[in-house]
Design a protein around this motif. Sequence first.
Motif, PDB file in Angstrom:
ATOM      1  N   GLU A  79       0.838  -1.203   0.000  1.00 41.93           N
ATOM      2  CA  GLU A  79       0.000   0.000   0.000  1.00 41.93           C
ATOM      3  C   GLU A  79       0.878   1.260   0.000  1.00 41.93           C
ATOM      4  O   GLU A  79       0.644   2.199  -0.770  1.00 41.93           O
ATOM      5  CB  GLU A  79      -0.919  -0.009   1.223  1.00 41.93           C
ATOM      6  CG  GLU A  79      -1.909   1.135   1.255  1.00 41.93           C
ATOM      7  CD  GLU A  79      -2.828   1.067   2.467  1.00 41.93           C
ATOM      8  OE1 GLU A  79      -3.840   1.784   2.445  1.00 41.93           O
ATOM      9  OE2 GLU A  79      -2.528   0.318   3.420  1.00 41.93           O
ATOM     10  N   ARG A  80       1.914   1.289   0.843  1.00 40.99           N
ATOM     11  CA  ARG A  80       2.838   2.446   0.888  1.00 40.99           C
ATOM     12  C   ARG A  80       3.546   2.631  -0.458  1.00 40.99           C
ATOM     13  O   ARG A  80       3.702   3.754  -0.926  1.00 40.99           O
ATOM     14  CB  ARG A  80       3.881   2.265   1.991  1.00 40.99           C
ATOM     15  CG  ARG A  80       3.415   2.706   3.367  1.00 40.99           C
ATOM     16  CD  ARG A  80       4.571   2.792   4.357  1.00 40.99           C
ATOM     17  NE  ARG A  80       5.345   1.549   4.462  1.00 40.99           N
ATOM     18  CZ  ARG A  80       5.021   0.518   5.241  1.00 40.99           C
ATOM     19  NH1 ARG A  80       3.939   0.580   5.987  1.00 40.99           N
ATOM     20  NH2 ARG A  80       5.776  -0.563   5.273  1.00 40.99           N
ATOM     21  N   GLN A  83       1.289   4.276  -2.956  1.00 41.39           N
ATOM     22  CA  GLN A  83       1.128   5.695  -2.656  1.00 41.39           C
ATOM     23  C   GLN A  83       2.380   6.482  -3.028  1.00 41.39           C
ATOM     24  O   GLN A  83       2.286   7.578  -3.574  1.00 41.39           O
ATOM     25  CB  GLN A  83       0.801   5.892  -1.176  1.00 41.39           C
ATOM     26  CG  GLN A  83      -0.596   5.436  -0.822  1.00 41.39           C
ATOM     27  CD  GLN A  83      -0.840   5.396   0.676  1.00 41.39           C
ATOM     28  OE1 GLN A  83       0.100   5.334   1.468  1.00 41.39           O
ATOM     29  NE2 GLN A  83      -2.111   5.421   1.066  1.00 41.39           N
ATOM     30  N   LYS A  84       3.557   5.922  -2.748  1.00 42.03           N
ATOM     31  CA  LYS A  84       4.819   6.599  -3.059  1.00 42.03           C
ATOM     32  C   LYS A  84       5.079   6.710  -4.554  1.00 42.03           C
ATOM     33  O   LYS A  84       5.817   7.587  -4.989  1.00 42.03           O
ATOM     34  CB  LYS A  84       6.008   5.865  -2.428  1.00 42.03           C
ATOM     35  CG  LYS A  84       6.181   6.101  -0.966  1.00 42.03           C
ATOM     36  CD  LYS A  84       7.431   5.385  -0.481  1.00 42.03           C
ATOM     37  CE  LYS A  84       7.565   5.426   1.016  1.00 42.03           C
ATOM     38  NZ  LYS A  84       8.719   4.627   1.471  1.00 42.03           N
ATOM     39  N   GLU A  86       3.304   7.775  -6.809  1.00 45.68           N
ATOM     40  CA  GLU A  86       2.696   8.998  -7.361  1.00 45.68           C
ATOM     41  C   GLU A  86       2.006   8.736  -8.692  1.00 45.68           C
ATOM     42  O   GLU A  86       2.237   9.417  -9.683  1.00 45.68           O
ATOM     43  CB  GLU A  86       3.743  10.106  -7.501  1.00 45.68           C
ATOM     44  CG  GLU A  86       4.299  10.550  -6.168  1.00 45.68           C
ATOM     45  CD  GLU A  86       5.365  11.622  -6.293  1.00 45.68           C
ATOM     46  OE1 GLU A  86       5.642  12.060  -7.426  1.00 45.68           O
ATOM     47  OE2 GLU A  86       5.903  12.005  -5.259  1.00 45.68           O
ATOM     48  N   ASN A  90      -5.333   5.917  -5.229  1.00 50.96           N
ATOM     49  CA  ASN A  90      -5.503   5.856  -3.786  1.00 50.96           C
ATOM     50  C   ASN A  90      -5.866   4.429  -3.380  1.00 50.96           C
ATOM     51  O   ASN A  90      -7.022   4.025  -3.497  1.00 50.96           O
ATOM     52  CB  ASN A  90      -6.593   6.839  -3.349  1.00 50.96           C
ATOM     53  CG  ASN A  90      -6.626   6.991  -1.855  1.00 50.96           C
ATOM     54  OD1 ASN A  90      -5.683   6.629  -1.159  1.00 50.96           O
ATOM     55  ND2 ASN A  90      -7.741   7.506  -1.357  1.00 50.96           N
ATOM     56  N   PRO A  91      -4.887   3.643  -2.910  1.00 49.19           N
ATOM     57  CA  PRO A  91      -5.173   2.256  -2.537  1.00 49.19           C
ATOM     58  C   PRO A  91      -5.985   2.174  -1.241  1.00 49.19           C
ATOM     59  O   PRO A  91      -5.808   2.981  -0.338  1.00 49.19           O
ATOM     60  CB  PRO A  91      -3.785   1.649  -2.354  1.00 49.19           C
ATOM     61  CG  PRO A  91      -2.893   2.794  -2.059  1.00 49.19           C
ATOM     62  CD  PRO A  91      -3.487   3.998  -2.742  1.00 49.19           C
ATOM     63  N   GLN A  92      -6.881   1.195  -1.191  1.00 56.34           N
ATOM     64  CA  GLN A  92      -7.695   0.974   0.002  1.00 56.34           C
ATOM     65  C   GLN A  92      -7.442  -0.444   0.488  1.00 56.34           C
ATOM     66  O   GLN A  92      -7.738  -1.413  -0.204  1.00 56.34           O
ATOM     67  CB  GLN A  92      -9.173   1.170  -0.327  1.00 56.34           C
ATOM     68  CG  GLN A  92      -9.466   2.582  -0.784  1.00 56.34           C
ATOM     69  CD  GLN A  92     -10.805   2.686  -1.494  1.00 56.34           C
ATOM     70  OE1 GLN A  92     -11.409   1.703  -1.876  1.00 56.34           O
ATOM     71  NE2 GLN A  92     -11.249   3.923  -1.670  1.00 56.34           N
ATOM     72  N   ILE A 100      -7.913  -0.677  -5.662  1.00 52.25           N
ATOM     73  CA  ILE A 100      -7.486   0.610  -6.195  1.00 52.25           C
ATOM     74  C   ILE A 100      -8.519   1.052  -7.224  1.00 52.25           C
ATOM     75  O   ILE A 100      -8.672   0.426  -8.276  1.00 52.25           O
ATOM     76  CB  ILE A 100      -6.100   0.507  -6.872  1.00 52.25           C
ATOM     77  CG1 ILE A 100      -5.082  -0.031  -5.869  1.00 52.25           C
ATOM     78  CG2 ILE A 100      -5.676   1.853  -7.419  1.00 52.25           C
ATOM     79  CD1 ILE A 100      -3.777  -0.449  -6.500  1.00 52.25           C
TER      80      ILE A 100
END
Length: 185
Positions: A79-80, A83-84, A86, A90-92, A100
């Motif tokens: 998940e991180r 997000q990193k 870019e 936005n993962p859930q 996603i």
Amino acid sequence: MSEEVLKDAEARMEKAIEVLRSELSTVRAGRATPALLEKVTVDYYGVPTPIQQLATITVADARLLVVQPWDRSTLAAIERAIQKAELGLNPQNDGQVIRIVVPPLTEERRRELTKLVRRFGEDARVAIRNVRRDAIEELRRREKEGLLSEDESRRLQERVQKLTDQMVGRVDALLEQKEKELLEI
């Protein structure tokens, strides 16, 4: 012997087209595709690891990607990493899988992506032209060394040019297809 110059040039031009295909697959067109996450690397016990080696990525529907890790302890790290990266995604995380949602593209973002796609295409054309230049220089060198006759060299140079035109045409077709996909609402 001189045919190998043509074969080498063709192989190198094909590689340029494959690189273009790879780059185009990472440009999202508002549609969910596993290729969006291709370049994401996850810090897995201190080692940067491609996400495909840690999880199964599937397309649930046109706008939803599902990432199912083989080891649940990697959920947070995956998940991180997403997000990193870019990617504008936005993962859930629900404790089992990561969902996603791929948001629809705005008109402005579509135009930006079209410019990016054109830049990728121009890079591919430049790579193909560089291969052409190298092949023609090699043919001229062989002609000077007496390994090729002038007529043979000219004939092969024309074949290199035809091959270049054909490859540039393929690049243009790929770009046209991707731009059409991007601008489609």
